[in-house]
Design a protein around this motif. Structure first.
Motif, PDB file in Angstrom:
ATOM      1  N   SER A 131      10.889 -28.898  -4.753  1.00 39.18           N
ATOM      2  CA  SER A 131      11.861 -27.959  -5.314  1.00 39.18           C
ATOM      3  C   SER A 131      13.278 -28.267  -4.833  1.00 39.18           C
ATOM      4  O   SER A 131      14.229 -28.314  -5.618  1.00 39.18           O
ATOM      5  N   LEU A 136      11.373 -15.866 -15.074  1.00 38.68           N
ATOM      6  CA  LEU A 136      11.780 -17.152 -15.675  1.00 38.68           C
ATOM      7  C   LEU A 136      13.038 -16.973 -16.508  1.00 38.68           C
ATOM      8  O   LEU A 136      13.978 -17.768 -16.415  1.00 38.68           O
ATOM      9  N   VAL A 168       8.165 -26.020 -17.886  1.00 35.29           N
ATOM     10  CA  VAL A 168       7.770 -25.335 -16.649  1.00 35.29           C
ATOM     11  C   VAL A 168       6.395 -25.866 -16.237  1.00 35.29           C
ATOM     12  O   VAL A 168       5.457 -25.833 -17.023  1.00 35.29           O
ATOM     13  N   ALA A 197      11.512 -25.020 -13.938  1.00 31.39           N
ATOM     14  CA  ALA A 197      10.835 -24.202 -12.918  1.00 31.39           C
ATOM     15  C   ALA A 197       9.447 -24.770 -12.656  1.00 31.39           C
ATOM     16  O   ALA A 197       8.889 -25.476 -13.497  1.00 31.39           O
ATOM     17  N   PRO A 222      13.730 -24.370  -9.258  1.00 30.82           N
ATOM     18  CA  PRO A 222      13.205 -23.190  -8.564  1.00 30.82           C
ATOM     19  C   PRO A 222      11.680 -23.074  -8.605  1.00 30.82           C
ATOM     20  O   PRO A 222      11.039 -23.510  -9.558  1.00 30.82           O
ATOM     21  N   LEU A 278      16.042 -16.652 -14.452  1.00 32.95           N
ATOM     22  CA  LEU A 278      16.419 -17.943 -13.847  1.00 32.95           C
ATOM     23  C   LEU A 278      17.027 -18.888 -14.891  1.00 32.95           C
ATOM     24  O   LEU A 278      17.353 -20.037 -14.581  1.00 32.95           O
TER      25      LEU A 278
END
Ligand SMILES: *Cc1c(COP(=O)(O)O)cnc(C)c1O
Length: 372
Positions: free
Chosen positions: A151, A72, A83, A131, A157, A75
């Motif tokens: 996504s 994470l 998230v 995410a 992501p 990213l």
């Protein structure tokens, strides 16, 4: 006294007996070469594990929990971000999201597959969502086609929490190869268990792989040059060497888990217990074999009396954990996960579990369980 031998939930001793010489030789190799931290044994395992799942890049690390937070962070997920993940998971999934400063936005599960409810994922997306962490719970795969569409549409992501799902497949694709990244845990009781803590990340592209590699080892590119603030989240050589030994048997062990699961499915009385539905087109890795019934505690007690261990995974959903209080979740918000927490029971499943023992277990469950 019960004359039948006891049955554990998972039997790590039986597995060790079957590979003892190879494991001890592997440990000796590491000790004699003194390649204790990362090094060649970890690198070989990374390459072998990536190949076994047809993944692009594999990066070993210290645990499944650190794998999630490292990915994470690499990213770019951080403070103020959201998230999305499911509330029906092991606590570490949410914990790792909190470790990077983000808020875990919890959603409920599909009542038949126990995996994240993709409609609720859609509904939970905001401008802060950075995410989505679908959890392949029990080794069943989430609806990855649906999640990939979400996504792509929102450019968010996917990081698969595949801690329970090594060698689980959907079509000819393995768990961990659907998202931008994925994480695995090699906690001793997992399907591929180390002899200590260990974990691993998959990264689809090279840039992400380089970032997590750097972050897991003090943010460095050279021995004493640190590009950024990283962590000591490395895998050690002994674990890498042991995991390489065990990896060779994983296709076979996973087949045996599926065979035991199929045997449970054919013997259990489905007018009394509800079985997990396999996600369409999926061959789960059966980390756990979970049934659901009205009188779960009674069934667990009857099994225990007969010397049979069982478990509850998990008795308290993430949103109802005391540590989550500050996030504003309340009882009643995710009724399916809450109901499941009251009715699920994990029966023994491991490659060495005998057919006779599955019969013994199902006889007791069929006799005691009452339908919901
Ligand atoms: C085991 C597990 C983790 C954490 O892995 P560790 O190696 O114990 O840190 C995370 N998510 C899920 C779903 C797990 O089952």
């Amino acid at each position: 006294m019960n004359s039948n031998p006891s049955i554990p939930l998972v039997d790590l001793g039986a597995q060790y007996e079957s590979i003892k010489e190879e494991v001890l030789a592997a440990i000796t190799d590491v000790v004699e070469s003194r390649k204790f931290i990362q090094g060649p044994y970890v690198q070989s395992f990374e390459e072998e594990f990536a190949k076994s799942h047809r993944a692009s890049y594999a990066i070993g690390c210290s645990s499944g929990t650190s794998a999630i937070s490292l990915l994470l962070e690499a990213l770019g997920v951080g403070a103020g971000d959201e998230v999305i993940t499911s509330t029906h998971t092991f606590f570490a999934t949410a914990e790792a999201i909190i470790h990077v400063g983000a808020k875990p936005v919890l959603v409920d599960i599909d009542p038949t597959t126990y995996t994240i409810d993709t409609n609720q994922v859609r509904a939970a997306i905001t401008s802060k969502t950075k995410a989505i962490v679908p959890v392949h719970i029990y080794g069943n795969l989430c609806d990855m086609a649906e999640l990939q569409e979400i996504s792509t549409k929102h450019s968010i992501p996917l990081v698969e929490d595949a801690a329970q799902a090594p060698f689980a497949k959907q079509g000819d694709k393995y768990a961990g190869t659907f998202g931008q990244g994925a994480t695995f845990s090699f906690y001793p009781g997992k399907n591929l268990g180390a002899y200590g803590d260990a974990g691993l990340m998959f990264a689809r592209d090279e840039e992400l792989a380089l970032k997590v590699r750097k972050l897991r080892d003090h943010g460095r590119t050279e021995k004493y040059i640190h590009d950024e603030i990283g962590y000591n989240h490395r895998m050690d050589g002994i674990q890498g060497a042991i995991l390489s030994v065990k990896l060779k048997y994983m296709e076979e062990w996973t087949k045996l888990r599926r065979a035991r699961a199929n045997q449970y499915r054919s013997l259990l009385d489905t007018s009394k217990v509800t079985l997990m539905k396999e996600t369409k087109g999926t061959e789960p890795s059966y980390h756990l074999f979970v049934i659901s019934c009205e009188n779960r505690d009674e069934v667990q007690t009857a099994l225990k009396t007969a010397g049979i261990s069982s478990g509850i995974h998990y008795p308290v959903p993430v949103h109802m954990q005391p540590a989550m209080e500050s996030f504003g979740y309340r009882k009643g918000m995710f009724p399916i996960s809450e109901q499941k927490a009251q009715s699920i029971l994990s029966l023994p499943i491991f490659p060495e579990l005998s057919i006779e023992n599955v019969e013994r277990i199902t006889q007791i469950v069929n006799r005691v369980a009452t339908s919901q």
